[in-house]
Design an enzyme around this catalytic site. Structure first.
Site, short mmCIF file in Angstrom:
data_model
loop_
_atom_site.label_atom_id
_atom_site.label_comp_id
_atom_site.label_asym_id
_atom_site.label_seq_id
_atom_site.Cartn_x
_atom_site.Cartn_y
_atom_site.Cartn_z
N ARG A 23 29.64 22.27 40.51
CA ARG A 23 29.07 21.92 39.20
C ARG A 23 30.14 21.60 38.17
O ARG A 23 30.00 21.97 37.00
CB ARG A 23 28.19 23.05 38.67
CG ARG A 23 26.87 23.20 39.37
CD ARG A 23 25.92 22.08 38.97
NE ARG A 23 24.64 22.23 39.60
CZ ARG A 23 23.64 22.94 39.08
NH1 ARG A 23 23.76 23.50 37.92
NH2 ARG A 23 22.52 23.04 39.73
N ARG A 27 26.56 20.44 31.83
CA ARG A 27 26.30 20.62 30.39
C ARG A 27 27.41 21.30 29.62
O ARG A 27 27.42 21.26 28.40
CB ARG A 27 25.00 21.42 30.21
CG ARG A 27 23.76 20.58 30.47
CD ARG A 27 22.55 21.47 30.63
NE ARG A 27 22.76 22.33 31.78
CZ ARG A 27 21.82 23.09 32.33
NH1 ARG A 27 20.62 23.13 31.82
NH2 ARG A 27 22.09 23.82 33.38
N ARG A 36 24.02 12.29 29.41
CA ARG A 36 22.70 12.76 29.83
C ARG A 36 21.61 12.25 28.89
O ARG A 36 20.50 11.95 29.32
CB ARG A 36 22.74 14.29 29.86
CG ARG A 36 21.45 15.01 30.04
CD ARG A 36 21.20 15.25 31.51
NE ARG A 36 20.29 16.36 31.74
CZ ARG A 36 18.98 16.30 31.59
NH1 ARG A 36 18.42 15.19 31.18
NH2 ARG A 36 18.23 17.33 31.84
N ASP A 73 21.84 15.48 43.20
CA ASP A 73 21.24 16.81 43.32
C ASP A 73 20.71 17.00 44.73
O ASP A 73 20.36 16.02 45.40
CB ASP A 73 20.10 17.00 42.31
CG ASP A 73 19.81 18.47 42.11
OD1 ASP A 73 20.49 19.12 41.30
OD2 ASP A 73 18.91 19.00 42.81
N TYR A 149 12.73 25.32 48.22
CA TYR A 149 12.20 24.62 47.04
C TYR A 149 10.88 23.93 47.36
O TYR A 149 9.95 23.91 46.56
CB TYR A 149 13.22 23.61 46.51
CG TYR A 149 14.33 24.25 45.71
CD1 TYR A 149 14.14 24.59 44.37
CD2 TYR A 149 15.56 24.53 46.29
CE1 TYR A 149 15.15 25.19 43.63
CE2 TYR A 149 16.57 25.13 45.56
CZ TYR A 149 16.37 25.45 44.23
OH TYR A 149 17.37 26.06 43.51
O1 CP3 Z 1 28.73 19.94 41.46
C1 CP3 Z 1 28.61 18.89 40.82
O2 CP3 Z 1 29.18 18.66 39.74
C2 CP3 Z 1 27.79 17.77 41.44
C3 CP3 Z 1 26.42 17.69 41.10
C4 CP3 Z 1 25.42 18.76 41.55
C5 CP3 Z 1 24.29 19.07 40.78
N1 CP3 Z 1 23.49 19.92 41.50
C6 CP3 Z 1 23.98 18.52 39.45
C7 CP3 Z 1 23.01 19.20 38.57
C8 CP3 Z 1 25.35 19.51 42.73
C9 CP3 Z 1 26.33 19.61 43.88
C10 CP3 Z 1 24.11 20.23 42.68
C11 CP3 Z 1 23.63 21.10 43.78
C12 CP3 Z 1 22.41 21.89 43.58
N2 CP3 Z 1 21.28 21.54 42.91
C13 CP3 Z 1 22.19 23.15 44.18
C14 CP3 Z 1 23.14 23.87 45.08
C15 CP3 Z 1 24.19 24.62 44.33
C16 CP3 Z 1 23.68 25.82 43.58
O3 CP3 Z 1 23.75 25.75 42.33
O4 CP3 Z 1 23.22 26.78 44.19
C17 CP3 Z 1 20.89 23.58 43.80
C18 CP3 Z 1 20.23 24.88 44.18
C19 CP3 Z 1 20.32 22.54 43.00
C20 CP3 Z 1 18.96 22.50 42.40
C21 CP3 Z 1 19.04 22.45 40.92
N3 CP3 Z 1 19.37 21.32 40.22
C22 CP3 Z 1 18.79 23.51 40.00
C23 CP3 Z 1 18.41 24.93 40.37
C24 CP3 Z 1 18.97 22.96 38.73
C25 CP3 Z 1 18.70 23.64 37.40
C26 CP3 Z 1 19.78 24.57 37.03
C27 CP3 Z 1 20.46 24.09 35.78
O5 CP3 Z 1 21.67 24.29 35.68
O6 CP3 Z 1 19.77 23.51 34.92
C28 CP3 Z 1 19.37 21.60 38.87
C29 CP3 Z 1 19.71 20.65 37.80
C30 CP3 Z 1 21.12 20.14 37.81
N4 CP3 Z 1 21.75 19.64 38.92
C31 CP3 Z 1 21.99 20.03 36.70
C32 CP3 Z 1 23.17 19.43 37.17
C33 CP3 Z 1 24.38 19.06 36.37
C34 CP3 Z 1 21.64 20.39 35.26
C35 CP3 Z 1 20.69 19.38 34.76
C36 CP3 Z 1 20.81 19.04 33.29
O7 CP3 Z 1 21.72 18.27 32.92
O8 CP3 Z 1 19.96 19.51 32.54
#
Ligand code: CP3
Length: 343
Positions: A23, A27, A36, A73, A149
């Protein structure tokens, strides 16, 4: 020129170790929040190559990580299969859960490539645009985590719905995992064909399973994915991240054939070096809250991680993703500490 990140995944020990952060785009960066705002919603963001490319590059430009990870994602797979998915502000992803055979039959694996074409386009542009010494990581969710999920409708929790379902109707469970394993093989294979130089499988909900479940739901699908990718793309390293696998990490490393394992923050480095170090490179595992704290605590803990893994090929990373409240200056401090590290 060999890239440092790839060399370590192939078994070379380097000091200082290469680093990137799960990540690393997100944000906590003001430039990410600005970008975004240009997208209608999070999925639109993921499917617009020009935005996805820029989000992937932002952290690397600012902090000089050794690898960029594709901005996307793990839930683009259920979305592309046709399951209804929404990312709600402040709530995370919410899916319309698969509850019956009818829901299951509505999934459309044949649409995957067309729906995910913008993702591969982003990979192609990134491969052509990143600095020569920086490696490009592709990724996907592991079948079990994506299934959680899809069946629960959200992540986390006790995962009782899916475990009950898989217990009552094991054949359906196996079918769903097989469908997801095949979709994941295609998805990662296309990312590699488009220029990804290593791939990571995120199994965020691999914890809390019994031995038999862990073998069937985590190890078996991962082994199948790794085997197929190795046939199609020999030499492209695969990183497995079975978060919260605890004492099962060594079995995971031995049985799946991954080149490297991502370790969560609960794992003691010396234990991992001893129990896993002989069969896979190690990636991890600074506590993401320590990165929020910063200062002396960050400096001390980062050096403890560097010291703890020094005996083996190691990629420095967090134990889980960067938290949104992380001050960017703390990431800059971490970069300095890693770069100054000597054996
Ligand atoms: O790592 C990186 O920078 C690359 C991008 C990336 C994202 N999600 C972007 C994202 C990667 C590799 C993921 C993987 C991901 N997504 C996982 C596995 C890793 C982990 O965290 O356990 C999971 C479970 C997800 C599912 C997911 N996507 C969730 C639970 C959420 C919400 C949590 C949150 O932080 O809001 C997301 C949204 C998400 N995916 C965001 C980002 C940058 C935040 C979205 C936003 O900008 O509002």
């Amino acid at each position: 020129m060999a890239k440092r990140f790839i060399e370590v995944l192939k078994g070379k020990r380097l000091a200082p170790p290469p680093w990137w952060l799960m990540r690393q785009a997100g944000r906590y960066l003001p430039e990410y929040r600005e970008l975004r705002n240009r997208a209608k919603n999070f999925l639109d963001f993921c499917y617009r190559p020009e935005l996805a490319v820029e989000a992937s590059l932002q952290p690397v430009r600012r902090f000089g990580m050794d690898a960029a990870i594709l901005f996307s994602d793990i839930l683009v797979i259920p979305d592309a299969l046709g399951q209804r998915l929404e990312f709600r502000e402040g709530e995370g992803p919410v899916l319309e859960p698969i509850a019956s055979d009818r829901d299951f039959a509505r999934l459309k694996p044949e649409n995957l490539h067309r729906r995910l074409a913008p993702v591969y386009e982003a990979v192609r542009r990134l491969a052509g645009g990143i600095p020569a010494e920086v490696a490009l990581i592709g990724f996907a969710g592991a079948p079990w985590t994506v299934a959680v999920y899809m069946v629960e409708g959200q992540g986390g929790g006790a995962r009782t719905k899916i475990r009950d379902w898989f217990r009552r109707r094991p054949a359906d469970g196996e079918t769903l995992l097989a469908l997801l394993a095949d979709a994941t093989i295609e998805h990662l294979s296309r990312q590699i064909a488009s220029g990804a130089e290593a791939v990571q499988l995120f199994d965020s909900w691999a914890g809390g399973l019994d031995d038999d479940e862990f073998r069937r739901f985590v190890i078996a699908p991962t082994r199948r994915i790794v085997a197929r990718l190795k046939e199609r793309h020999p030499g492209v390293p695969v990183i497995g991240f079975p978060r919260e696998a605890g004492a099962r990490y060594p079995e995971f490393a031995r049985e799946t054939g991954v080149d490297a394992v991502g370790l969560d923050g609960a794992i003691v480095p010396s234990w991992a070096v001893r129990e896993i170090g002989a069969c896979a490179a190690l990636q991890g595992n600074l506590d993401n809250r320590v990165l929020v704290a910063g200062g002396e605590r960050l400096a001390g803990e980062a050096r403890r991680v560097l010291e703890g893994f020094r005996a083996r090929p190691h990629v420095f990373n967090l134990g889980h993703g960067v938290l949104p409240e992380t001050p960017p200056e703390h990431v800059a401090l971490l970069a300095q500490i890693i770069r100054a590290w000597k054996d």
